[in-house]
Design an enzyme around this catalytic site. Structure first.
Site, PDB file in Angstrom:
ATOM      1  N   PHE A  11       0.831  -1.205   0.000  1.00 15.59           N
ATOM      2  CA  PHE A  11       0.000   0.000   0.000  1.00 15.59           C
ATOM      3  C   PHE A  11       0.876   1.269   0.000  1.00 15.59           C
ATOM      4  CE2 PHE A  11      -2.053   2.781   3.431  1.00 15.59           C
ATOM      5  CZ  PHE A  11      -2.634   3.632   2.520  1.00 15.59           C
ATOM      6  N   ASP A  31      10.072  -6.779  -3.292  1.00  8.47           N
ATOM      7  CA  ASP A  31       8.904  -7.251  -2.535  1.00  8.47           C
ATOM      8  C   ASP A  31       8.765  -8.762  -2.710  1.00  8.47           C
ATOM      9  OD1 ASP A  31       6.027  -7.533  -1.634  1.00  8.47           O
ATOM     10  OD2 ASP A  31       6.185  -5.357  -1.595  1.00  8.47           O
ATOM     11  N   THR A  35       1.896  -9.442   1.230  1.00  8.63           N
ATOM     12  CA  THR A  35       0.651  -8.641   1.312  1.00  8.63           C
ATOM     13  C   THR A  35       0.556  -7.640   0.173  1.00  8.63           C
ATOM     14  OG1 THR A  35       1.776  -7.144   2.827  1.00  8.63           O
ATOM     15  CG2 THR A  35       0.374  -8.830   3.806  1.00  8.63           C
ATOM     16  N   GLY A  36       1.637  -7.468  -0.550  1.00  8.06           N
ATOM     17  CA  GLY A  36       1.618  -6.554  -1.698  1.00  8.06           C
ATOM     18  C   GLY A  36       1.070  -7.272  -2.925  1.00  8.06           C
ATOM     19  N   ASP A  56      12.757 -11.957  -0.907  1.00  6.30           N
ATOM     20  CA  ASP A  56      12.373 -11.912   0.499  1.00  6.30           C
ATOM     21  C   ASP A  56      13.503 -11.239   1.274  1.00  6.30           C
ATOM     22  OD1 ASP A  56      11.833 -12.564   3.231  1.00  6.30           O
ATOM     23  OD2 ASP A  56      10.454 -14.099   2.488  1.00  6.30           O
ATOM     24  N   ILE A  61      20.860  -9.388   0.241  1.00 13.03           N
ATOM     25  CA  ILE A  61      20.857  -9.063  -1.190  1.00 13.03           C
ATOM     26  C   ILE A  61      21.946  -8.029  -1.469  1.00 13.03           C
ATOM     27  CG2 ILE A  61      19.087  -7.244  -0.912  1.00 13.03           C
ATOM     28  CD1 ILE A  61      18.044  -8.348  -3.725  1.00 13.03           C
ATOM     29  N   LEU A  71      10.472  -0.560   3.888  1.00  7.96           N
ATOM     30  CA  LEU A  71       9.047  -0.666   4.250  1.00  7.96           C
ATOM     31  C   LEU A  71       8.586  -2.118   4.341  1.00  7.96           C
ATOM     32  CD1 LEU A  71       9.188   2.352   3.261  1.00  7.96           C
ATOM     33  CD2 LEU A  71       6.935   2.007   2.283  1.00  7.96           C
ATOM     34  N   TYR A 143       4.986  -7.912  15.963  1.00  5.72           N
ATOM     35  CA  TYR A 143       5.109  -6.689  15.161  1.00  5.72           C
ATOM     36  C   TYR A 143       5.774  -5.573  15.986  1.00  5.72           C
ATOM     37  CZ  TYR A 143       3.505  -2.783  12.170  1.00  5.72           C
ATOM     38  OH  TYR A 143       3.425  -1.676  11.363  1.00  5.72           O
TER      39      TYR A 143
HETATM   40  P1  NAD Z   1       1.502  -3.510   3.247  1.00  2.00           P
HETATM   41  O1  NAD Z   1       1.260  -4.823   3.895  1.00  2.00           O
HETATM   42  O2  NAD Z   1       0.563  -3.061   2.189  1.00  2.00           O
HETATM   43  O3  NAD Z   1       2.964  -3.430   2.654  1.00  2.00           O
HETATM   44  C1  NAD Z   1       4.048  -4.187   3.122  1.00  2.00           C
HETATM   45  C2  NAD Z   1       4.808  -4.728   1.919  1.00  2.00           C
HETATM   46  O4  NAD Z   1       5.950  -5.471   2.374  1.00  2.00           O
HETATM   47  C3  NAD Z   1       3.959  -5.698   1.083  1.00  2.00           C
HETATM   48  O5  NAD Z   1       4.068  -5.376  -0.278  1.00  2.00           O
HETATM   49  C4  NAD Z   1       4.563  -7.059   1.393  1.00  2.00           C
HETATM   50  O6  NAD Z   1       4.393  -7.996   0.353  1.00  2.00           O
HETATM   51  C5  NAD Z   1       6.008  -6.689   1.664  1.00  2.00           C
HETATM   52  N1  NAD Z   1       6.701  -7.681   2.490  1.00  2.00           N
HETATM   53  C6  NAD Z   1       6.275  -8.260   3.633  1.00  2.00           C
HETATM   54  N2  NAD Z   1       7.200  -9.119   4.103  1.00  2.00           N
HETATM   55  C7  NAD Z   1       8.242  -9.073   3.225  1.00  2.00           C
HETATM   56  C8  NAD Z   1       9.480  -9.749   3.154  1.00  2.00           C
HETATM   57  N3  NAD Z   1       9.844 -10.649   4.086  1.00  2.00           N
HETATM   58  N4  NAD Z   1      10.310  -9.481   2.116  1.00  2.00           N
HETATM   59  C9  NAD Z   1       9.943  -8.597   1.149  1.00  2.00           C
HETATM   60  N5  NAD Z   1       8.770  -7.928   1.174  1.00  2.00           N
HETATM   61  C10 NAD Z   1       7.936  -8.171   2.195  1.00  2.00           C
HETATM   62  O7  NAD Z   1       1.551  -2.427   4.439  1.00  2.00           O
HETATM   63  P2  NAD Z   1       1.763  -0.852   4.381  1.00  2.00           P
HETATM   64  O8  NAD Z   1       0.630  -0.238   5.105  1.00  2.00           O
HETATM   65  O9  NAD Z   1       2.091  -0.396   3.024  1.00  2.00           O
HETATM   66  O10 NAD Z   1       3.036  -0.689   5.332  1.00  2.00           O
HETATM   67  C11 NAD Z   1       4.331  -0.452   4.823  1.00  2.00           C
HETATM   68  C12 NAD Z   1       5.287  -0.233   5.979  1.00  2.00           C
HETATM   69  O11 NAD Z   1       4.860   0.878   6.774  1.00  2.00           O
HETATM   70  C13 NAD Z   1       5.393  -1.434   6.918  1.00  2.00           C
HETATM   71  O12 NAD Z   1       6.729  -1.593   7.313  1.00  2.00           O
HETATM   72  C14 NAD Z   1       4.538  -1.031   8.100  1.00  2.00           C
HETATM   73  O13 NAD Z   1       4.978  -1.626   9.288  1.00  2.00           O
HETATM   74  C15 NAD Z   1       4.732   0.482   8.133  1.00  2.00           C
HETATM   75  N6  NAD Z   1       3.595   1.147   8.767  1.00  2.00           N
HETATM   76  C16 NAD Z   1       2.408   1.308   8.107  1.00  2.00           C
HETATM   77  C17 NAD Z   1       1.351   1.921   8.755  1.00  2.00           C
HETATM   78  C18 NAD Z   1       0.017   2.157   8.078  1.00  2.00           C
HETATM   79  O14 NAD Z   1      -0.893   2.678   8.721  1.00  2.00           O
HETATM   80  N7  NAD Z   1      -0.168   1.866   6.815  1.00  2.00           N
HETATM   81  C19 NAD Z   1       1.483   2.352  10.083  1.00  2.00           C
HETATM   82  C20 NAD Z   1       2.702   2.131  10.722  1.00  2.00           C
HETATM   83  C21 NAD Z   1       3.762   1.554  10.051  1.00  2.00           C
END
Ligand code: NAD
Ligand code: UDP
Length: 311
Positions: A11, A31, A35-36, A56, A61, A71, A143
């Site tokens: 997201f 990615d 969840t993406g 991953d 890498i 992120l 988390y």
């Molecule tokens: P999201 O789940 O949409 O995005 C996370 C992305 O990371 C996904 O595309 C997922 O496939 C990828 N991912 C997960 N594990 C992975 C791995 N092991 N290797 C490679 N890729 C991996 O969530 P988001 O809301 O876009 O959040 C992005 C970041 O911002 C996260 O780190 C989250 O903790 C942080 N964050 C978001 C919010 C929010 O409100 N959206 C709040 C606090 C922190």
């Protein structure tokens, strides 16, 4: 600049990639698509400055980059609790791998940390000096503690190896491209309201959150990365605070929905209140959100209307 965005197909990551490409930067989006989704970045694939790498971040890498936004990590409680051990590995080993890369290529690196480092806060609003109230063995710990340890690693690499770090603590952010089934409150309520399903409030709905629209947040990311005044941590979020019941009523009104509100059990360790103190972001980044809840929700509802029609 060649910029690595880990979690770039998620997201927030997809909006960040889009913004960086608009500025003329080269972007490597890494990615594992947990969840993406490819769909989030499909419109970027034809851009010659954009490259998608399925990897991953738990595995090391080697890349040549000038700058890294880290992120990668599932962000919604349903997803990060699905495989909690993997969540810890993603935060901790992901941070080590990204910091190692930053050290090798001398890249500036920013960590997407979270308001969850404050746990269920007994300081309100939350300032960056507050150390938090986190249950280390609860359902959210994978988390919260993973993200806290990642911050520790960032500051130790900074002190020990002079890695050029930035740390932001993100408060609840919403907008188009949230996963419709990820269980987060804004996407849940909008999807329920548009489908005419019951709106599921957990607990009595008096718990509070402060909701930031994604474009505001991405602006904060870029400003944090580009400034020299602080390494952080800096809170990024919208200080307008609402109860979950108020959010439900607003969503119902804006969707012109007749869904009914139902009350369900509150999940364990659910924080009672959350509001960012953004004094530091104002001071160091000259940043504050410009999009209020009403207009952010309208844009997000329009996105989900289209998405539900197409599915
Ligand atoms: P999201 O789940 O949409 O995005 C996370 C992305 O990371 C996904 O595309 C997922 O496939 C990828 N991912 C997960 N594990 C992975 C791995 N092991 N290797 C490679 N890729 C991996 O969530 P988001 O809301 O876009 O959040 C992005 C970041 O911002 C996260 O780190 C989250 O903790 C942080 N964050 C978001 C919010 C929010 O409100 N959206 C709040 C606090 C922190
Ligand atoms: N919540 C709710 N109904 C839902 C989803 C979430 O009442 O369908 C509540 C949840 O219990 C929490 C708040 O909304 O109090 C925000 O939840 P979310 O998962 O979006 O984020 P977080 O708890 O991580 O801030």
């Amino acid at each position: 600049m060649r910029i690595l965005v880990t979690g770039g197909a998620g997201f927030l990551g997809s909006h960040l990639c889009e913004r960086l490409l608009k500025e003329g930067q080269e972007v490597i989006c890494l990615d594992n698509l947990f969840t993406g989704a490819r769909e989030n970045i499909s419109h970027l694939l034809s851009n010659p400055g954009f490259e998608f790498l399925r990897h991953d971040i738990v595995d090391p890498i080697k890349l040549e980059v000038d700058c890294i936004y880290n992120l990668a990590c599932p962000a919604s409680p349903i997803h990060y609790q699905y495989n909690p051990i993997k969540t810890v590995k993603t935060s901790v080993m992901g941070a080590i791998n990204c910091l190692g890369l930053a050290k090798r290529v001398k890249a500036r690196i920013m960590q997407a940390s979270t308001s969850e480092v404050y746990g269920d806060p007994d300081m309100h609003p939350q300032q960056e000096t507050y150390w938090g109230n986190v249950n280390p063995i609860g359902l959210r710990a994978c988390y919260d503690e993973g993200k806290r340890c990642a911050e520790t690693l960032f500051f130790d690499y900074h002190r020990e190896n002079s890695v050029d770090i930035r740390v932001v603590r993100i408060f609840n952010t919403y907008g188009p491209r949230m996963h419709p089934q990820d269980g987060r409150v804004v996407s849940n309520f909008i999807v329920q309201a548009l489908r005419g399903d019951d709106i599921t409030i957990y607990g009595d709905g008096r718990q509070t959150r402060s909701f930031c629209y994604v474009d505001d947040l991405v602006e904060g990311f870029v400003r944090m990365m580009e400034q020299e005044k602080t390494v952080g941590p800096v809170n990024l979020g919208n200080p307008d605070e609402f109860t979950i019941l108020e959010l439900a009523e607003k969503v119902l009104e804006l969707c012109s929905s007749r869904s009914r509100i139902t009350y369900m059990e509150l999940p364990g360790d659910d924080p009672k209140q959350r509001q960012p103190d953004i004094t530091l972001a104002r001071k160091y980044l000259g940043w504050e959100p410009v999009c209020n809840l009403q207009s952010g929700l309208q844009k997000t509802i329009a996105y989900f209307r289209e998405k539900l029609k197409a599915s």
